[in-house]
Write a protein that holds these residues in place. Structure first.
Motif, PDB file in Angstrom:
ATOM      1  N   CYS A   9       0.841  -1.314   0.214  1.00 32.43           N
ATOM      2  CA  CYS A   9       0.017   0.179  -0.001  1.00 32.43           C
ATOM      3  C   CYS A   9       0.906   1.296   0.125  1.00 32.43           C
ATOM      4  CB  CYS A   9      -0.930   0.179   1.209  1.00 32.43           C
ATOM      5  SG  CYS A   9      -2.397  -1.164   1.387  1.00 32.43           S
ATOM      6  N   LEU A  10       0.515   2.000  -0.744  1.00 28.80           N
ATOM      7  CA  LEU A  10       1.081   3.633  -0.802  1.00 28.80           C
ATOM      8  C   LEU A  10       0.407   4.592   0.385  1.00 28.80           C
ATOM      9  CD1 LEU A  10       3.325   4.649  -2.426  1.00 28.80           C
ATOM     10  CD2 LEU A  10       2.005   2.508  -3.423  1.00 28.80           C
ATOM     11  N   LEU A  11       0.835   4.963   1.308  1.00 26.08           N
ATOM     12  CA  LEU A  11       0.205   5.634   2.385  1.00 26.08           C
ATOM     13  C   LEU A  11       0.848   7.220   2.443  1.00 26.08           C
ATOM     14  CD1 LEU A  11       0.700   3.154   5.110  1.00 26.08           C
ATOM     15  CD2 LEU A  11      -1.172   3.123   3.687  1.00 26.08           C
ATOM     16  N   GLY A  12      -0.176   8.051   2.838  1.00 27.52           N
ATOM     17  CA  GLY A  12       0.508   9.440   2.888  1.00 27.52           C
ATOM     18  C   GLY A  12      -0.521  10.559   2.356  1.00 27.52           C
ATOM     19  N   ASP A  13      -0.425  11.829   2.738  1.00 27.25           N
ATOM     20  CA  ASP A  13      -1.165  12.774   2.813  1.00 27.25           C
ATOM     21  C   ASP A  13      -1.536  13.164   1.031  1.00 27.25           C
ATOM     22  OD1 ASP A  13      -1.657  13.002   5.305  1.00 27.25           O
ATOM     23  OD2 ASP A  13      -0.484  14.791   5.495  1.00 27.25           O
ATOM     24  N   THR A  19       1.038   8.619  -6.334  1.00 30.05           N
ATOM     25  CA  THR A  19       0.866   7.986  -7.406  1.00 30.05           C
ATOM     26  C   THR A  19       1.975   8.427  -8.592  1.00 30.05           C
ATOM     27  OG1 THR A  19      -1.447   8.639  -7.339  1.00 30.05           O
ATOM     28  CG2 THR A  19      -0.647   8.486  -9.476  1.00 30.05           C
ATOM     29  N   SER A  20       2.582   9.416  -8.190  1.00 30.43           N
ATOM     30  CA  SER A  20       3.874   9.784  -8.967  1.00 30.43           C
ATOM     31  C   SER A  20       4.942   8.664  -9.065  1.00 30.43           C
ATOM     32  CB  SER A  20       4.329  11.133  -8.949  1.00 30.43           C
ATOM     33  OG  SER A  20       3.410  11.951  -9.142  1.00 30.43           O
ATOM     34  N   TYR A  34      -1.433  17.466 -11.913  1.00 32.95           N
ATOM     35  CA  TYR A  34      -2.127  16.834 -10.591  1.00 32.95           C
ATOM     36  C   TYR A  34      -3.138  16.186 -11.081  1.00 32.95           C
ATOM     37  CZ  TYR A  34      -3.663  15.115  -6.307  1.00 32.95           C
ATOM     38  OH  TYR A  34      -3.951  14.352  -5.145  1.00 32.95           O
ATOM     39  N   PHE A  35      -3.408  15.004 -11.272  1.00 25.47           N
ATOM     40  CA  PHE A  35      -4.772  14.164 -11.061  1.00 25.47           C
ATOM     41  C   PHE A  35      -4.847  13.537 -10.088  1.00 25.47           C
ATOM     42  CE2 PHE A  35      -2.513  14.297 -15.676  1.00 25.47           C
ATOM     43  CZ  PHE A  35      -3.591  14.763 -16.348  1.00 25.47           C
ATOM     44  N   SER A  36      -5.973  13.956  -9.326  1.00 27.88           N
ATOM     45  CA  SER A  36      -6.267  13.142  -8.056  1.00 27.88           C
ATOM     46  C   SER A  36      -6.700  11.859  -8.488  1.00 27.88           C
ATOM     47  CB  SER A  36      -7.241  13.789  -7.449  1.00 27.88           C
ATOM     48  OG  SER A  36      -7.595  13.239  -6.295  1.00 27.88           O
ATOM     49  N   THR A  37      -6.235  10.649  -7.852  1.00 26.57           N
ATOM     50  CA  THR A  37      -6.302   9.315  -8.216  1.00 26.57           C
ATOM     51  C   THR A  37      -8.047   9.142  -7.490  1.00 26.57           C
ATOM     52  OG1 THR A  37      -4.378   8.926  -7.396  1.00 26.57           O
ATOM     53  CG2 THR A  37      -5.597   6.975  -7.882  1.00 26.57           C
ATOM     54  N   ILE A  38      -8.867   8.420  -8.303  1.00 30.61           N
ATOM     55  CA  ILE A  38     -10.213   8.179  -7.931  1.00 30.61           C
ATOM     56  C   ILE A  38     -10.268   6.665  -7.576  1.00 30.61           C
ATOM     57  CG2 ILE A  38     -12.591   7.923  -8.968  1.00 30.61           C
ATOM     58  CD1 ILE A  38     -11.619  10.475 -10.778  1.00 30.61           C
ATOM     59  N   TRP A  63      -0.873  -0.892  -4.379  1.00 30.87           N
ATOM     60  CA  TRP A  63      -2.202  -0.324  -4.127  1.00 30.87           C
ATOM     61  C   TRP A  63      -1.987   1.143  -3.985  1.00 30.87           C
ATOM     62  CZ3 TRP A  63      -7.049  -3.296  -2.457  1.00 30.87           C
ATOM     63  CH2 TRP A  63      -7.144  -4.439  -2.971  1.00 30.87           C
ATOM     64  N   ASP A  64      -2.705   1.894  -4.694  1.00 31.28           N
ATOM     65  CA  ASP A  64      -2.668   3.471  -4.360  1.00 31.28           C
ATOM     66  C   ASP A  64      -4.091   3.970  -4.048  1.00 31.28           C
ATOM     67  OD1 ASP A  64      -2.051   6.183  -4.637  1.00 31.28           O
ATOM     68  OD2 ASP A  64      -1.825   6.296  -6.900  1.00 31.28           O
ATOM     69  N   LEU A  65      -4.348   4.578  -3.130  1.00 26.46           N
ATOM     70  CA  LEU A  65      -5.664   4.858  -2.780  1.00 26.46           C
ATOM     71  C   LEU A  65      -5.861   6.370  -2.883  1.00 26.46           C
ATOM     72  CD1 LEU A  65      -8.278   4.173  -1.153  1.00 26.46           C
ATOM     73  CD2 LEU A  65      -7.254   4.802   0.799  1.00 26.46           C
ATOM     74  N   ALA A  66      -6.790   7.154  -3.288  1.00 30.97           N
ATOM     75  CA  ALA A  66      -6.972   8.395  -3.275  1.00 30.97           C
ATOM     76  C   ALA A  66      -8.436   9.103  -3.013  1.00 30.97           C
ATOM     77  CB  ALA A  66      -6.567   8.938  -4.517  1.00 30.97           C
ATOM     78  N   GLY A  67      -8.383  10.400  -2.841  1.00 31.47           N
ATOM     79  CA  GLY A  67      -9.713  11.021  -2.425  1.00 31.47           C
ATOM     80  C   GLY A  67     -10.015  10.916  -1.129  1.00 31.47           C
ATOM     81  N   SER A  68      -9.896   9.719  -0.479  1.00 28.88           N
ATOM     82  CA  SER A  68     -10.714   9.512   0.717  1.00 28.88           C
ATOM     83  C   SER A  68      -9.583   9.202   1.902  1.00 28.88           C
ATOM     84  CB  SER A  68     -11.728   8.548   0.516  1.00 28.88           C
ATOM     85  OG  SER A  68     -11.141   7.322  -0.282  1.00 28.88           O
ATOM     86  N   GLU A  69      -8.421   9.528   1.638  1.00 25.63           N
ATOM     87  CA  GLU A  69      -7.513   9.369   2.661  1.00 25.63           C
ATOM     88  C   GLU A  69      -7.710   9.586   4.010  1.00 25.63           C
ATOM     89  OE1 GLU A  69      -6.486  10.961  -0.215  1.00 25.63           O
ATOM     90  OE2 GLU A  69      -4.655  10.346  -1.050  1.00 25.63           O
TER      91      GLU A  69
END
Ligand code: GDP
Ligand code: MG
Length: 171
Positions: A9-13, A19-20, A34-38, A63-69
């Motif tokens: 998992c990728l973690l962080g603000d 993603t980069s 900047y494209f916010s991951t969905i 696993w790259d999570l976004a939007g709802s960190e």
């Protein structure tokens, strides 16, 4: 040849470069916009990792999570089953270092066996850095995790970081 597959998992603000870093490692590409991951994006990369005398064919499922960190319950289900995690902070925003305590704590609760590694990202922007290498070193010591000063932009230490994590995952 032994083949293994591991969830990382990728973690962080938001906007620290999660993603980069994945894009740099998997596709050797960088995008300034900047494209916010969905939702969740899972990327896959196979690496050959030494273990003693053998070579392990390791599939990293990134696993790259976004939007709802910010939502704890989403974060928790996202971390479930992770055997590794890359905790990412942004050297130009010191507050993103502090956040990693939270992410690490959640990870250790949800996936106690997971290997954690730290990416202090955007080292190419060293002139704008609000956080010092010394602060990163201290944070890494507190989290008992190895760390690298990375740049998804110029590629610095990105490959090295994922290879290090790979070795931890097959050990
Ligand atoms: P995420 O929200 O953590 O997934 O962050 P992104 O990967 O989308 O990156 C956020 C912004 O920072 C984007 O504009 C990227 O181009 C930029 N960025 C990411 N990594 C780096 C880096 O190492 N150096 C620089 N200069 N910019 C970066
Ligand atoms: Mg993202």
């Amino acid at each position: 040849m032994i083949s293994l597959s591991k969830k990382v998992c990728l973690l962080g603000d938001f906007a620290v470069g999660k993603t980069s870093l994945v894009r740099r490692f998997v596709y050797n590409l960088f995008e300034d916009k900047y494209f916010s991951t969905i939702g969740v994006k899972v990327s896959r990369k196979v690496v050959a990792v030494p273990r003693g005398d053998e070579i392990i064919e390791l599939t990293l499922m990134l696993w790259d999570l976004a939007g709802s960190e910010e939502f704890d319950d989403v974060r928790i289900s996202y971390m479930r089953g992770a055997t590794g995690a890359v905790a990412v902070c942004d050297l130009t925003r010191p507050e993103t270092l502090a956040s990693l305590h939270d992410y690490a704590q959640t990870l250790r609760r949800v996936s106690p066996q997971a290997q954690l590694i730290l990416a202090a990202n955007k080292v190419d922007l060293a002139d704008q850095a609000g956080a010092s290498a010394e602060q990163v070193r201290e944070l890494a010591a507190q989290l008992a995790a190895p760390y690298y000063l990375t740049s998804a932009k110029n590629g610095a230490q990105v490959e090295t970081l994922f290879r290090h994590l790979g070795r931890l995952l097959v050990a």
